[in-house]
Motif scaffolding. Structure first.
Motif, PDB file in Angstrom:
ATOM      1  N   THR A 270      11.631  11.943   1.033  1.00  0.00           N
ATOM      2  CA  THR A 270      12.809  11.737   2.018  1.00  0.00           C
ATOM      3  C   THR A 270      12.643  10.963   3.029  1.00  0.00           C
ATOM      4  OG1 THR A 270      11.181  12.800   3.147  1.00  0.00           O
ATOM      5  CG2 THR A 270      11.928  14.492   1.545  1.00  0.00           C
ATOM      6  N   GLY A 271      11.686  10.117   3.211  1.00  0.00           N
ATOM      7  CA  GLY A 271      11.916   9.207   4.530  1.00  0.00           C
ATOM      8  C   GLY A 271      11.628   9.825   5.965  1.00  0.00           C
ATOM      9  N   ILE A 272      10.965  11.213   5.524  1.00  0.00           N
ATOM     10  CA  ILE A 272      10.839  11.757   6.999  1.00  0.00           C
ATOM     11  C   ILE A 272       9.104  11.603   6.987  1.00  0.00           C
ATOM     12  CG2 ILE A 272       9.970  14.696   7.553  1.00  0.00           C
ATOM     13  CD1 ILE A 272      12.348  15.584   5.799  1.00  0.00           C
ATOM     14  N   GLY A 273       8.394  11.461   6.137  1.00  0.00           N
ATOM     15  CA  GLY A 273       6.883  10.893   5.972  1.00  0.00           C
ATOM     16  C   GLY A 273       6.776   9.094   6.902  1.00  0.00           C
ATOM     17  N   LEU A 274       8.230   8.789   7.051  1.00  0.00           N
ATOM     18  CA  LEU A 274       7.989   7.574   7.523  1.00  0.00           C
ATOM     19  C   LEU A 274       8.083   7.668   9.067  1.00  0.00           C
ATOM     20  CD1 LEU A 274      10.135   4.769   5.047  1.00  0.00           C
ATOM     21  CD2 LEU A 274       7.354   5.231   5.795  1.00  0.00           C
ATOM     22  N   LYS A 275       8.484   8.183   9.251  1.00  0.00           N
ATOM     23  CA  LYS A 275       8.541   9.159  11.267  1.00  0.00           C
ATOM     24  C   LYS A 275       6.958   9.179  11.131  1.00  0.00           C
ATOM     25  CE  LYS A 275      12.667  11.410  10.730  1.00  0.00           C
ATOM     26  NZ  LYS A 275      13.463  10.740  11.841  1.00  0.00           N
ATOM     27  N   TRP A 276       5.932   9.015  10.984  1.00  0.00           N
ATOM     28  CA  TRP A 276       4.794   9.435  11.540  1.00  0.00           C
ATOM     29  C   TRP A 276       3.330   8.989  10.591  1.00  0.00           C
ATOM     30  CZ3 TRP A 276       2.031  12.845   8.790  1.00  0.00           C
ATOM     31  CH2 TRP A 276       3.187  13.612   7.797  1.00  0.00           C
ATOM     32  N   ASP A 277       2.318   8.754  11.102  1.00  0.00           N
ATOM     33  CA  ASP A 277       1.547   7.425  10.893  1.00  0.00           C
ATOM     34  C   ASP A 277       0.675   9.437   9.956  1.00  0.00           C
ATOM     35  OD1 ASP A 277      -1.364   7.264  10.381  1.00  0.00           O
ATOM     36  OD2 ASP A 277      -0.975   5.032  11.776  1.00  0.00           O
ATOM     37  N   TYR A 278       0.382   9.022   8.578  1.00  0.00           N
ATOM     38  CA  TYR A 278      -0.017   9.894   7.785  1.00  0.00           C
ATOM     39  C   TYR A 278      -1.485  10.044   7.998  1.00  0.00           C
ATOM     40  CZ  TYR A 278      -1.554  12.790   3.592  1.00  0.00           C
ATOM     41  OH  TYR A 278      -1.521  13.627   2.881  1.00  0.00           O
ATOM     42  N   ILE A 279      -1.994   9.523   7.930  1.00  0.00           N
ATOM     43  CA  ILE A 279      -3.480   9.102   8.473  1.00  0.00           C
ATOM     44  C   ILE A 279      -4.011  10.160  10.116  1.00  0.00           C
ATOM     45  CG2 ILE A 279      -5.822   8.252   8.821  1.00  0.00           C
ATOM     46  CD1 ILE A 279      -4.966   8.534   5.557  1.00  0.00           C
ATOM     47  N   ILE A 280      -2.960  10.064  10.616  1.00  0.00           N
ATOM     48  CA  ILE A 280      -3.771  10.343  11.957  1.00  0.00           C
ATOM     49  C   ILE A 280      -3.474  11.691  12.068  1.00  0.00           C
ATOM     50  CG2 ILE A 280      -3.111  10.782  14.628  1.00  0.00           C
ATOM     51  CD1 ILE A 280      -2.447   7.617  14.409  1.00  0.00           C
ATOM     52  N   ILE A 281      -2.038  11.807  11.214  1.00  0.00           N
ATOM     53  CA  ILE A 281      -2.347  13.819  10.962  1.00  0.00           C
ATOM     54  C   ILE A 281      -2.622  14.566  10.380  1.00  0.00           C
ATOM     55  CG2 ILE A 281       0.071  15.309  10.424  1.00  0.00           C
ATOM     56  CD1 ILE A 281       0.000  13.476  13.332  1.00  0.00           C
ATOM     57  N   HIS A 282      -2.632  14.518   9.074  1.00  0.00           N
ATOM     58  CA  HIS A 282      -3.778  14.623   8.413  1.00  0.00           C
ATOM     59  C   HIS A 282      -5.200  15.131   8.617  1.00  0.00           C
ATOM     60  CE1 HIS A 282      -4.134  15.857   3.843  1.00  0.00           C
ATOM     61  NE2 HIS A 282      -5.360  15.385   3.604  1.00  0.00           N
ATOM     62  N   GLU A 283      -5.351  13.727   9.304  1.00  0.00           N
ATOM     63  CA  GLU A 283      -7.083  13.612   9.147  1.00  0.00           C
ATOM     64  C   GLU A 283      -7.129  14.330  10.168  1.00  0.00           C
ATOM     65  OE1 GLU A 283      -8.826  13.018   6.337  1.00  0.00           O
ATOM     66  OE2 GLU A 283      -7.842  11.893   5.357  1.00  0.00           O
ATOM     67  N   SER A 284      -6.434  14.489  11.362  1.00  0.00           N
ATOM     68  CA  SER A 284      -7.138  15.374  12.324  1.00  0.00           C
ATOM     69  C   SER A 284      -6.452  17.079  12.218  1.00  0.00           C
ATOM     70  CB  SER A 284      -6.095  14.584  13.512  1.00  0.00           C
ATOM     71  OG  SER A 284      -6.284  13.480  13.982  1.00  0.00           O
ATOM     72  N   GLY A 285      -5.634  16.824  10.968  1.00  0.00           N
ATOM     73  CA  GLY A 285      -5.126  18.413  10.909  1.00  0.00           C
ATOM     74  C   GLY A 285      -6.632  19.485  10.105  1.00  0.00           C
ATOM     75  N   HIS A 286      -7.700  18.177   9.724  1.00  0.00           N
ATOM     76  CA  HIS A 286      -8.535  18.395   9.213  1.00  0.00           C
ATOM     77  C   HIS A 286      -9.731  19.592  10.016  1.00  0.00           C
ATOM     78  CE1 HIS A 286      -8.703  18.887   4.685  1.00  0.00           C
ATOM     79  NE2 HIS A 286      -8.310  17.431   5.312  1.00  0.00           N
ATOM     80  N   GLU A 287      -9.412  19.050  11.489  1.00  0.00           N
ATOM     81  CA  GLU A 287     -10.616  19.384  12.779  1.00  0.00           C
ATOM     82  C   GLU A 287     -10.659  21.008  12.251  1.00  0.00           C
ATOM     83  OE1 GLU A 287     -12.518  17.529  13.301  1.00  0.00           O
ATOM     84  OE2 GLU A 287     -12.249  15.569  14.942  1.00  0.00           O
ATOM     85  N   TRP A 288      -9.323  21.129  12.567  1.00  0.00           N
ATOM     86  CA  TRP A 288      -9.050  22.426  12.237  1.00  0.00           C
ATOM     87  C   TRP A 288      -8.519  23.838  11.383  1.00  0.00           C
ATOM     88  CZ3 TRP A 288      -6.366  19.800  14.860  1.00  0.00           C
ATOM     89  CH2 TRP A 288      -6.052  19.762  16.753  1.00  0.00           C
ATOM     90  N   TYR A 289      -8.881  22.776   9.921  1.00  0.00           N
ATOM     91  CA  TYR A 289      -9.197  23.320   8.504  1.00  0.00           C
ATOM     92  C   TYR A 289      -9.376  22.377   7.397  1.00  0.00           C
ATOM     93  CZ  TYR A 289      -5.136  26.088  10.152  1.00  0.00           C
ATOM     94  OH  TYR A 289      -3.982  26.398  10.521  1.00  0.00           O
ATOM     95  N   GLY A 290     -10.828  22.671   7.398  1.00  0.00           N
ATOM     96  CA  GLY A 290     -11.973  22.125   6.664  1.00  0.00           C
ATOM     97  C   GLY A 290     -13.338  21.998   7.920  1.00  0.00           C
ATOM     98  N   ASN A 291     -13.054  21.580   8.392  1.00  0.00           N
ATOM     99  CA  ASN A 291     -14.521  20.936   9.119  1.00  0.00           C
ATOM    100  C   ASN A 291     -14.057  22.231  10.284  1.00  0.00           C
ATOM    101  OD1 ASN A 291     -14.224  19.138   8.731  1.00  0.00           O
ATOM    102  ND2 ASN A 291     -13.675  18.088  10.605  1.00  0.00           N
ATOM    103  N   SER A 292     -13.840  23.190  11.374  1.00  0.00           N
ATOM    104  CA  SER A 292     -13.635  24.732  11.457  1.00  0.00           C
ATOM    105  C   SER A 292     -13.839  25.893  11.167  1.00  0.00           C
ATOM    106  CB  SER A 292     -12.788  24.242  12.865  1.00  0.00           C
ATOM    107  OG  SER A 292     -12.810  25.732  13.242  1.00  0.00           O
ATOM    108  N   ILE A 293     -12.702  25.442  10.223  1.00  0.00           N
ATOM    109  CA  ILE A 293     -12.902  26.581   9.011  1.00  0.00           C
ATOM    110  C   ILE A 293     -12.729  26.177   7.868  1.00  0.00           C
ATOM    111  CG2 ILE A 293     -11.412  28.641   7.955  1.00  0.00           C
ATOM    112  CD1 ILE A 293      -9.614  28.353  10.139  1.00  0.00           C
ATOM    113  N   THR A 294     -14.550  26.375   7.054  1.00  0.00           N
ATOM    114  CA  THR A 294     -15.023  25.506   5.843  1.00  0.00           C
ATOM    115  C   THR A 294     -15.234  26.497   4.923  1.00  0.00           C
ATOM    116  OG1 THR A 294     -16.363  24.019   7.661  1.00  0.00           O
ATOM    117  CG2 THR A 294     -16.824  24.555   5.329  1.00  0.00           C
TER     118      THR A 294
END
Length: 542
Positions: free
Chosen positions: A320-344
């Motif tokens: 869509t072009g929206i995914g080029l507005k931000w750094d995917y790895i920063i956002i996705h991998e940091s999101g895992h701190e809440w979901y996957g790392n905190s909630i496992t």
């Protein structure tokens, strides 16, 4: 990090797998799978602490060390299972300074005590090991060590083992249902190199033999695959967000790029704090560590290898072009701190709890920055990466994850549930309450289903059942008899029912289809006059 499921775009097939676990999609399981995936009597102990000491020889690609495992017995324990890949050497195992006898089967080590350990007793063993650990052929798509060199010829070493297993390089109870309460990681690496691991930096010591010992302390519960080594000629810079320490470790020649790219961490934290609650590991701080592979969610030491590009290596997964507005790895991998790392998830069959919620966190970030319509557009765009060929949930007790649809289909399921709520204030409250309620906890799918179901009068159980345990989407069927239109759901779940919003002559109407044909109250002349709200509901139609 799957490679075996089929989706329409080959690029997506590679990228969906790049930021999580190795997905095997097995349908036939072996004794080794059962030993790894089941909670046998030999695993009736609760890990309290790991003290992991390891020495890394980059030239020989050889490691050696000891893991002192402190634990509490849950039952009488005559034999204890600890996991270590069969290619690694067991040098000795000590209990009260005395060597123990052991046997090996596949990747499990069975340790025999002279007298069974008593129930509810605190104890420890020291497990000495060495060997050439499995090397990843293409991390993070497959698990293992990465032995690389930077542009200046310095060794650059990292670990990515989710799915394959942390026991490929150090001995541990390799099951997601048990996490140590704390970990001390002490890694000796050649002088001139730095090791960055999880948690807080404790100190370094020149050992006088050409090696320096780097010590890191994790003060939170942590799952085994998150425990890592990152060895390189790093430079360090830091910042703060509220009371949270932000630390960044990058290669020297990328310092200026990193200082600019990592500015995105603060707006991300603004968004995630608001929607999910505070960062779950404040006592350990937040780090981004540059790695020779794309990225992984290593707790408090998130691996970053997106080459300082926007999107996913300069590409947009949603198209869509929206995914080029931000750094995917920063956002996705940091999101895992809440979901996957905190909630496992207790069993990796339920890994959608990690990946579905984290894929949804990408859309949450888009909504925080650019509004709801862009987030809905992004979610819809990502549907091109969904196969709908097998269920999201895998087989329990055999170390089996579900299909790669756990990412984008999981995210679109959550968006569909938000639409069923039809109340954004309630949705955000429920999502945040869920994230805070199960902070630092190990849960399962049923717990997740029950929590979101309890917040709404709509029965969500058949919805979760269809999307998680069956491959096909629920199909909204319409037919015309004479001048009248009828509608119903076709689904695998018996008596499936779910509200859905449609546009009839441009006006939004909420229908409540069931498995039985119902008459459409509105008068329309053709099928084209009724359109599903596809941005908010992920369904099939006919």
């Amino acid at each position: 990090m799957k490679t075996s499921f089929l989706i329409p775009f080959l690029f997506l097939a590679a990228t969906l797998s790049a930021t999580a676990q190795v997905l095997s999609n097995k349908t036939v399981f072996t004794e080794a799978d059962t030993l790894r995936g089941s909670l046998r009597p030999e695993r009736a102990y609760d890990v309290q602490k790991y003290h992991l000491q390891v020495r890394v020889d980059p030239e020989e690609r050889f490691i050696s060390g000891v893991n002192t495992i402190s634990f509490k017995t849950e039952e009488q324990l005559p034999v204890m299972q600890v996991d270590l890949f069969e290619n690694m050497q067991v040098d000795s195992i000590l209990h009260n300074s005395q060597p123990l006898e052991y046997s090996r089967k596949h990747n499990a080590v069975f340790i025999s005590f002279e007298e069974p350990l008593k129930e509810n007793e605190l104890d420890s063993i020291s497990f000495y090991f060495s060997g050439h650990p499995k090397v990843a052929r293409n991390a993070p798509w497959d698990g293992g060590f990465v032995f690389d060199k930077d542009q200046e010829g310095n060794h650059w070493i990292a670990v990515a083992v989710q799915g394959t297993g942390a026991s490929l390089w150090y001995p541990n109870k390799d099951h997601q249902s048990d996490e140590p309460e704390e970990v001390l990681i002490e890694a000796a690496v050649p002088n001139g190199l730095m090791n960055v691991s999880n948690g807080r930096f404790v100190g370094k010591e020149d050992l006088g033999d050409g090696y320096t010992l780097w010590s890191w302390k994790v003060n939170s519960t942590i799952n085994n695959y998150n425990i890592v080594l990152n060895i390189a000629n790093y430079v360090h810079f830091s910042d703060t967000y509220k009371d949270l320490d932000l630390d960044y470790y990058v290669l020297p020649y990328n310092l200026q790029k990193a200082q600019k790219q990592f500015e995105e961490v603060k707006p991300m934290m603004d968004c995630f704090y608001e929607k999910f609650g505070p960062y779950p590991f404040e006592e350990d701080g937040f780090k981004l560590v540059e790695t020779p592979y794309l990225g992984m969610e290593h707790q408090s030491a998130v691996a970053y290898g997106n080459k300082y590009m926007m999107g996913y290596l300069g590409n947009d997964l949603s198209g869509t072009g929206i995914g080029l507005k931000w750094d995917y790895i920063i956002i996705h991998e940091s999101g895992h701190e809440w979901y996957g790392n905190s909630i496992t998830a207790a069993d990796i069959a339920d890994m959608w709890i990690h990946e579905g919620f984290t894929a949804y966190s990408e859309a949450v970030y888009v909504e925080c920055r650019w509004g709801k319509e862009k987030a809905l557009e992004y979610l819809k765009g990502n549907r091109r990466g969904i196969g709908n060929r097998s269920s999201i949930i895998g087989s329990y007790g055999v170390n089996s994850e579900g299909s790669g649809d756990m990412y984008f289909k999981g995210a679109n399921l959550l968006n569909t549930i938000r639409s069923i709520y039809n109340d954004d204030e309630l949705w955000w409250k429920t999502l945040k309450d869920y994230t805070l309620t199960y902070r630092h906890q190990i849960i399962d799918t049923q717990t997740t289903e029950d929590f979101f179901d309890a917040a709404t009068p709509v029965d969500l159980q058949p919805v979760f059942d269809q999307y998680l345990r069956h491959a096909a989407l629920p199909e909204l069927q319409l037919k015309k008899e004479g001048d009248t239109f009828f509608y119903r759901w076709k689904a695998d779940v018996e008596n499936f029912a779910m509200p859905v919003d449609v546009l009839i002559k441009g006006e939004e109407v909420r229908l409540h289809p069931t498995a039985d044909w119902q008459k459409l109250k509105q008068e329309i002349e053709s099928r084209e006059e009724i359109k599903v709200n596809e941005l908010e509901f992920y369904i099939a139609t006919s």
